[in-house]
Design a protein around this motif. Sequence first.
Motif, PDB file in Angstrom:
ATOM      1  N   VAL A 108      47.865  45.315  39.146  1.00 19.09           N
ATOM      2  CA  VAL A 108      48.114  43.948  38.680  1.00 19.09           C
ATOM      3  C   VAL A 108      49.565  43.515  38.914  1.00 19.09           C
ATOM      4  O   VAL A 108      49.936  42.385  38.598  1.00 19.09           O
ATOM      5  CB  VAL A 108      47.732  43.771  37.191  1.00 19.09           C
ATOM      6  CG1 VAL A 108      46.237  43.943  37.015  1.00 19.09           C
ATOM      7  CG2 VAL A 108      48.486  44.729  36.283  1.00 19.09           C
ATOM      8  N   LYS A 142      42.419  32.619  41.703  1.00 18.16           N
ATOM      9  CA  LYS A 142      43.095  33.917  41.769  1.00 18.16           C
ATOM     10  C   LYS A 142      44.525  33.797  41.251  1.00 18.16           C
ATOM     11  O   LYS A 142      44.994  34.635  40.472  1.00 18.16           O
ATOM     12  CB  LYS A 142      43.151  34.413  43.220  1.00 18.16           C
ATOM     13  CG  LYS A 142      41.878  34.950  43.795  1.00 18.16           C
ATOM     14  CD  LYS A 142      42.153  35.508  45.192  1.00 18.16           C
ATOM     15  CE  LYS A 142      40.871  35.955  45.880  1.00 18.16           C
ATOM     16  NZ  LYS A 142      41.139  36.511  47.223  1.00 18.16           N
ATOM     17  N   SER A 177      46.056  35.752  38.082  1.00 17.45           N
ATOM     18  CA  SER A 177      47.178  36.689  38.282  1.00 17.45           C
ATOM     19  C   SER A 177      48.309  36.399  37.311  1.00 17.45           C
ATOM     20  O   SER A 177      48.999  37.316  36.866  1.00 17.45           O
ATOM     21  CB  SER A 177      47.677  36.622  39.728  1.00 17.45           C
ATOM     22  OG  SER A 177      48.476  35.482  39.978  1.00 17.45           O
ATOM     23  N   TRP A 196      44.246  39.652  37.377  1.00 11.68           N
ATOM     24  CA  TRP A 196      43.743  39.790  38.740  1.00 11.68           C
ATOM     25  C   TRP A 196      44.156  41.135  39.307  1.00 11.68           C
ATOM     26  O   TRP A 196      45.328  41.524  39.229  1.00 11.68           O
ATOM     27  CB  TRP A 196      44.255  38.670  39.650  1.00 11.68           C
ATOM     28  CG  TRP A 196      43.568  38.693  40.986  1.00 11.68           C
ATOM     29  CD1 TRP A 196      44.077  39.139  42.168  1.00 11.68           C
ATOM     30  CD2 TRP A 196      42.213  38.293  41.252  1.00 11.68           C
ATOM     31  NE1 TRP A 196      43.144  39.036  43.162  1.00 11.68           N
ATOM     32  CE2 TRP A 196      41.989  38.512  42.632  1.00 11.68           C
ATOM     33  CE3 TRP A 196      41.193  37.767  40.472  1.00 11.68           C
ATOM     34  CZ2 TRP A 196      40.762  38.222  43.239  1.00 11.68           C
ATOM     35  CZ3 TRP A 196      39.975  37.474  41.078  1.00 11.68           C
ATOM     36  CH2 TRP A 196      39.770  37.701  42.433  1.00 11.68           C
ATOM     37  N   PHE A 202      44.875  43.118  42.429  1.00  9.59           N
ATOM     38  CA  PHE A 202      45.195  42.846  43.829  1.00  9.59           C
ATOM     39  C   PHE A 202      44.601  43.888  44.769  1.00  9.59           C
ATOM     40  O   PHE A 202      44.247  43.563  45.904  1.00  9.59           O
ATOM     41  CB  PHE A 202      46.713  42.769  44.008  1.00  9.59           C
ATOM     42  CG  PHE A 202      47.320  41.525  43.423  1.00  9.59           C
ATOM     43  CD1 PHE A 202      47.493  40.389  44.187  1.00  9.59           C
ATOM     44  CD2 PHE A 202      47.703  41.485  42.093  1.00  9.59           C
ATOM     45  CE1 PHE A 202      48.048  39.235  43.653  1.00  9.59           C
ATOM     46  CE2 PHE A 202      48.251  40.334  41.537  1.00  9.59           C
ATOM     47  CZ  PHE A 202      48.418  39.209  42.321  1.00  9.59           C
TER      48      PHE A 202
END
Length: 524
Positions: free
Chosen positions: A144, A192, A196, A201, A203
């Motif tokens: 993250v 997204k 984030s 989110w 990655f």
Amino acid sequence: MPYLHKETETQYNTIYMFYIGFDIGSSSIKAALVHADTGKSVATVQEPEEEMDIISIKTDWAEQNPEAWWKNVCNASKRLLKENNVSADQIKGIGISYQMHGLVLVDQQGALIRNSIIWCDSRAVGIGNNAFDAIGNDKCMDHVLNSPANFTASKLKWVKDNEPENYEKIYKFMLPGDYIAYRFSGVINTTKSGLSEGILWDFKEDKPATLVLDHYGIDTSMVPDVVGTFSEQSQLSKQGAEESGLKEGVKVLYRAGDQPNNALSLNVFNPGEVAATGGTSGVMYAVTDSIEASEGMKLNNFAHVNHSQEAARIGKLLCINGAGIQYRWLKNNLNLETNSYQTMNSHASKVPVGSNNLQLIPFGNGAERMFNNLNVGTHMCNINLNKHTRSHIFRAALEGIAFSFVYGMEILKNDNTAINVIRAGNDNLFRSEIFSNTVATLINQEIEIYNTTGAIGAARAAGLTDGTFDSFETVITQNDHVMTYHPLQHRDDYTNAYKNWKKELTGILKTKEYDNIRQEGVLQ
């Protein structure tokens, strides 16, 4: 009569089309109307005229009623149309920018469950710090790119732990911009980039961060559907159109948090480009193509507006709480003959670089993340009562704030972030030649200044989604560019002044760290 343009004496009048952008702040809602052909800003409005209330039931809590955001969005929208003689039929699409990190909760019927816990609320700090240790620092940084810290996920966990009756009602959680899009359309979704910023989110897995959600015991069904930042996210419902004064079926085409959107507004999309803000606090938002992060406790890493799994674009955000607030404090308390920043800058320009060895440390606005959350405070160092005047104080203040930006950029570079160009809004600090020349010279990079806003950027982003503009860069450069500061050739005085300032700061940090260790030892 709608907004018209007469092409020639013999041609019919052409009805112009527009995009509308909203910037959902905690102080006010700003809205902008942008010409669909040229991208030129036509008008901006703010609602309300006075700042919106922030509800603070306890110390360090900060909440707002999202209904107030929506009410002011509708007022701003109607004003833009009426004051500019534009009809609802002339609006092609909507873009939304919003205050980051907030938490909005709705039930199965879409009704609000409680007030939003907004960005400056710090009730969940301990929850996030404990999660960082429990999940594992390396695992968090790998997946993250941040500590869960005091972000949206941790705020949701706080509700789960402290308001179980409210938690049981939750159908979906949203970020502030998600809620405004929902009120326009009746559709709940997110992006997204938005997830984030809530540390939600993953990655590496390119999906919502189950490692955080599972640790907090939060059901993944609460996560809204994910849509593209630039996409047809939804269309105005009949109710949304009636309340906002816009037309049913108009598309919501863009949504992003305020800092990624500010970068977009300044044409910052690519690795090596940095968006800077110099207001009460200072912000540097640098774009990189790497999902590697090593300074997760000093800065944050979010999916930029153009991030994808195939082409990573990460916005590294470093915030300096104590920046322009110091200069404002001096203006308000030194009884100037003319109470203005121009007067202060004029005094400061009479003093040589380095302010005759007077240093001001500007960090007097709470704990600073880039110093591992130390509360450094404001300090005036080496004042000589026989030679220093208020002009020296003004210059030392501008230099000290500039030095703090340079110090922050060193942290960014330590996190493998290239800095090739800085673009900034034409706001308080960057209007000062002393401040801007100091930063540009010490980092040996140009600083481009643009006259734009987040609401204008959001409106233009809607046009970018729509395929209207041939070149987004050209739209911004032609309409907004004010000037460019270039590094000065003779930089020795600047380098020595920064070295002296940094020496004083290092001593202060060591003292603060020692005091903290000693206090912890006493408490234990």
